[in-house]
Design a protein around this motif. Structure first.
Motif, mmCIF file in Angstrom:
data_model
loop_
_atom_site.group_PDB
_atom_site.id
_atom_site.type_symbol
_atom_site.label_atom_id
_atom_site.label_comp_id
_atom_site.label_asym_id
_atom_site.label_seq_id
_atom_site.Cartn_x
_atom_site.Cartn_y
_atom_site.Cartn_z
ATOM 1 N N PHE A 154 0.795 -1.222 0.000
ATOM 2 C CA PHE A 154 0.000 0.000 0.000
ATOM 3 C C PHE A 154 0.830 1.274 0.000
ATOM 4 O O PHE A 154 0.375 2.320 -0.438
ATOM 5 N N ASP A 155 2.042 1.210 0.511
ATOM 6 C CA ASP A 155 2.895 2.393 0.561
ATOM 7 C C ASP A 155 4.299 2.015 0.125
ATOM 8 O O ASP A 155 5.061 1.407 0.877
ATOM 9 N N GLU A 202 -1.960 -0.914 -10.370
ATOM 10 C CA GLU A 202 -2.073 0.244 -9.484
ATOM 11 C C GLU A 202 -3.535 0.537 -9.166
ATOM 12 O O GLU A 202 -3.884 0.846 -8.022
ATOM 13 N N GLU A 203 -4.396 0.397 -10.163
ATOM 14 C CA GLU A 203 -5.818 0.667 -9.943
ATOM 15 C C GLU A 203 -6.394 -0.273 -8.881
ATOM 16 O O GLU A 203 -7.102 0.162 -7.960
ATOM 17 N N ARG A 204 -6.071 -1.561 -9.007
ATOM 18 C CA ARG A 204 -6.633 -2.534 -8.076
ATOM 19 C C ARG A 204 -5.955 -2.461 -6.716
ATOM 20 O O ARG A 204 -6.591 -2.666 -5.689
ATOM 21 N N ARG A 205 -4.650 -2.145 -6.706
ATOM 22 C CA ARG A 205 -3.962 -1.948 -5.434
ATOM 23 C C ARG A 205 -4.642 -0.845 -4.631
ATOM 24 O O ARG A 205 -4.863 -0.971 -3.415
ATOM 25 N N ALA A 206 -5.002 0.255 -5.302
ATOM 26 C CA ALA A 206 -5.658 1.368 -4.625
ATOM 27 C C ALA A 206 -7.014 0.941 -4.052
ATOM 28 O O ALA A 206 -7.392 1.345 -2.942
ATOM 29 N N HIS A 266 -6.419 -1.158 -0.982
ATOM 30 C CA HIS A 266 -5.998 -0.308 0.127
ATOM 31 C C HIS A 266 -7.208 0.363 0.774
ATOM 32 O O HIS A 266 -7.338 0.382 2.006
ATOM 33 N N GLN A 267 -8.097 0.915 -0.041
ATOM 34 C CA GLN A 267 -9.285 1.573 0.500
ATOM 35 C C GLN A 267 -10.184 0.579 1.239
ATOM 36 O O GLN A 267 -10.766 0.903 2.282
#
Length: 399
Positions: A212-213, A291-295, A298-299
């Motif tokens: 996530f980071d 990146e889209e799915r990682r975000a 994370h949410q």
């Protein structure tokens, strides 16, 4: 007289699949169960990946594959290891496996003899325990508690290594805790490994794109002098939502890969040519979905941790990666449910939560860390909201 081999009778079935099966049976009986038991992306496989598989089938790529993998996929995996993990990998040093689990199975079976010890940071994926016991090895758990961020301490690792230690299974981002390894932690681990040249390492990076980071760090890149003892493995299941395609891969020292090739050739042989064509498209195609799915994951993680904070007696550390939450239920043990069930341990808690609140989770005992439950955050927001609301109400109702 037992008609079955010792390897079968000493190997425990995975609690994750047992829980998921029970949840399905309850749903089939008309119960409104929300299952957060299995770590499986709820996103679809990308269209261009499916199209590549279809084209491969139409083009006649339907014959027996090479045991180590097709040349096209081994080349794609080599490029991927360079791009994502900074490893210099030749296609000939890639082994394609039937899912990430077979890479681990091949690796363990190739080096572990009866009575050998396999060091495993805990909590850990339940599949590690299964494979080690099947091979006749003894799991040696190194506790990585929540108060330490579920991270592996070099001193604790050193204390766990003995004369019969053969292998270290390393998994960061971690299933079930979501803990992530930074470069400093990996360098500290490397210092310990340099003092124990007999110890090989499996670096399970299957959640590499779900940090996530920052970016995922891998041991072989941080300690290149140890590369002749490190097997780095990953796959397309989690990152590209391809769990059913059963496609994993790994790279490492030539002698280890040769031994794994014998294991794989004696069991499943090569991987479906159609899945391999699909994996080439996933690895070489557009990467923006990562990146889209990682975000999104994370949410969802934030959503779940915030929701569970309302549950009295339950404590949940924010995951740094993967798609799980691993809350502690220790503050709720010893209480009773509205139906009178005494919650002695995490298995009781997870069982009652399913039966009385209709939320399927997995007890931490299955991951070698009691006093917790694991729930998957790879589910739709509405399902997560309803499930968390049920968990909060369940905790509030305990007496």
């Amino acid at each position: 007289m037992n008609p079955f081999s010792l390897r079968v009778t000493r190997t425990r079935p995975a609690a994750t699949f047992a829980t998921a099966a029970l949840a399905r049976s309850l749903r089939a009986a008309g119960r409104d169960v929300i299952s957060l038991a299995i770590g499986e992306p709820d996103f679809p496989t990308p269209n261009h990946v499916i199209e590549a598989a279809h084209k491969a089938a139409l083009d006649g790529q339907t014959r027996y594959p090479p045991i180590a993998g097709t040349e096209a996929l081994r080349c794609a995996v080599a490029r991927k290891f360079g791009r994502d993990q900074g490893l210099k990998v030749a296609p000939t040093d890639v082994l394609v496996t039937n899912g990430g689990k077979q890479a681990i199975f091949d690796a363990v079976m190739a080096v572990v003899e009866q009575g050998d010890e396999v060091v495993i940071p805990a909590p850990c994926w339940a599949g590690y325990i299964q494979v080690v016991e099947f091979a006749g090895g003894s799991p040696i758990f190194v506790p990585c508690p929540a108060e330490n961020g579920f991270r592996l301490s070099a001193s604790d690792l050193s204390a766990a290594i003995g004369p019969r230690s053969k292998l270290l299974l390393l998994n960061f981002p971690n299933n079930p805790s979501g803990a992530v390894a930074d470069a400093a932690m990996l360098r500290d681990i490397a210092e310990v490994l340099r003092k124990h040249p007999q110890l090989r390492v499996v670096s399970d990076d299957i959640y590499e794109h779900l940090v996530f980071d920052g970016l995922c760090k891998t041991l072989a890149a941080e300690a290149p002098d140890l590369s002749d003892r490190i097997l780095t493995m990953s796959g397309v299941s989690k990152s590209y939502a391809m769990t059913g395609w059963r496609l994993g891969f790994c790279t490492g020292p030539r002698d280890w890969l040769d031994g794994m090739l014998v294991v794989q050739g004696s069991s499943t042989a090569g991987v479906s040519t159609i899945s391999q064509a699909a994996a080439v498209a996933a690895l070489d195609g557009p990467q923006d979905i990562l990146e889209e799915r990682r975000a999104v994951y994370h949410q969802r993680s934030i959503r779940v941790v915030d929701a569970l904070a309302r549950a009295p007696g339950l404590s949940c550390s924010p995951p740094q990666g993967a798609f799980y939450a691993f809350p502690s239920v220790k503050g709720l043990l010893g209480r009773r449910t509205p139906r009178g069930r005494l919650l002695v341990n995490d298995e009781d808690f997870a069982g009652a939560l399913l039966e009385e609140a209709l939320v399927a989770t997995v007890p931490g005992t299955a991951f070698a860390m009691s006093g917790h439950i694991r729930l998957s955050t790879a589910a739709a927001d509405m399902d997560l909201d309803i499930a968390c609301s049920r968990i909060v109400d369940f905790c509030k109702a305990l007496v």
